[in-house]
Design an enzyme around this catalytic site. Structure first.
Site, PDB file in Angstrom:
ATOM      1  CB  CYS A 131       5.504  -3.533   1.254  1.00 25.94           C
ATOM      2  SG  CYS A 131       6.644  -2.616   0.193  1.00 25.94           S
ATOM      3  CB  CYS A 134       5.228   0.263   0.847  1.00 25.74           C
ATOM      4  SG  CYS A 134       5.497  -0.986  -0.404  1.00 25.74           S
ATOM      5  CG  ASP A 135       3.318   0.354   4.318  1.00 23.10           C
ATOM      6  OD1 ASP A 135       3.049   1.349   3.636  1.00 23.10           O
ATOM      7  OD2 ASP A 135       2.753  -0.744   4.177  1.00 23.10           O
TER       8      ASP A 135
END
Ligand code: NAP
Length: 310
Positions: A131, A134-135
């Site tokens: 992701c 997200c990261d």
């Protein structure tokens, strides 16, 4: 007879549980043997509103659960093994029990596909991710690899150029599956390189990822490749196996819904990634869980009203 059974316990399922519990529907959540969904596999979540300092994915899901339980949701850590939506009541089975319900909310999510190569699991959250939203921000000025040749891979690669000093897309063929416009955008980007006909066969590193072992699929040759992060974008699989034959799925296995919550089966609602090919975010799943619970409540009201009249 349950008024509402919620299958799944990610952000969609547990938000549905909060709303259903606060509407006095006494929901039963069949949470799965490993509750919490995909966020249980992430490290820090920085894009969930309300947590300006960020929060660890598992900690966020503990809070979701506590909030649902505070209002009386009953949460069982069991896997649903089959359903029978052919009549009323709706039937949901686990390996030990059979439950009958007037409404069911399906929130079983989707699972990102992984490469299944050595060291991939060990270095998840320490360089290896599925992701970028997200990261990605953890890899400022780093060399980032994206694996895949579809729209997701192009989207992730383009997004990751905001952080990495260089993004390398590794694809197993010599042409992209992605739409022309996405492919052209990625190929024109000065920070993005492509390595064709190649697959990762191992992740290198101990505490953090330091590189990949790559294999050229044409000649079988292998070599080590330095990189700081690996984003795997080879598609998601919706968790719908137990619903096959019971409810309409689209060609890719996602649950069909004309309006985002209702399905072709009366009384069965859907929320979150199991119905969402597009956004796949915790916050959109939570919003969908809220909508599904409110629609289930309205449906129950209508059922109970017509029962009084008859
Ligand atoms: P996808 O279209 O199925 O692409 C998956 C890619 O991963 C393919 O290039 C595939 O290679 C590769 N792949 C699969 N298994 C692999 C493996 N084990 N090792 C190495 N490579 C592997 O999935 P997606 O990109 O997630 O897209 C899913 C759907 O969402 C598509 O319909 C897409 O158009 C849509 N989507 C749209 C947007 C947008 O419009 N902004 C953004 C994201 C997704 P092959 O090409 O060789 O099969």
């Amino acid at each position: 007879m349950e008024r509402v059974i919620i299958i799944g316990s990610g952000p969609a399922g547990l938000t549905a549980a909060v709303y259903a519990a606060r509407a006095n529907l006494n929901p039963l959540v069949l949470a799965g043997g490993m509750y919490g969904g995909q966020l249980m596999l992430t490290t820090e979540v920085e894009n969930y509103p309300g947590f300006p300092e960020g929060i660890m994915g598992p900690d966020l899901m503990i809070k979701f659960r506590e909030q649902a339980e505070r209002f009386g949701a009953r949460i069982e850590n069991v896997d649903v093994t089959s359903v029978d939506f052919s009549g009323t009541p709706l039937i949901v089975r686990t390996s030990d029990d059979e439950y009958h319900a007037r409404t069911v909310i399906i929130a079983t999510g989707a699972s990102a596909r992984w490469l299944d190569i050595p060291n991939e699991t060990k270095l998840r959250g320490r360089g290896v991710s599925t992701c970028a939203t997200c990261d990605g921000a953890f890899f400022r000025d780093k060399h980032i690899v994206v694996v895949g040749g579809g729209d997701s891979a192009m989207e992730e690669a383009l997004f990751l150029t905001r952080f990495g000093h260089k993004v390398t897309v590794i694809h197993r063929r010599d042409s992209l599956r992605a739409s022309k416009i996405m492919a052209a955008r990625a190929q024109a980007h000065e920070k993005i390189d492509f390595i064709w006909n190649t697959v990762p066969v191992g992740v290198l590193g101990d505490e953090h990822m330091t590189g990949l072992r790559l294999k050229n699929v044409n000649d079988g040759s292998e070599y080590d490749f330095d990189a700081d992060a690996l984003f795997i974008a080879i598609g998601h699989t919706p968790n719908t196996d137990i619903f096959r034959g019971q409810i309409d799925l689209d060609a890719t296995g996602y649950i069909e819904s004309a309006d985002g919550t209702t399905t072709n089966v009366e009384g069965v609602f859907v929320a979150g990634d199991v119905n969402d090919l597009r956004y796949k975010q915790a916050i959109t799943a939570a919003g969908a869980g809220c909508r599904a619970a409110m629609d289930a409540e309205k449906h129950l009201e209508a059922m109970e009203f017509s029962a009084v009249l008859s």
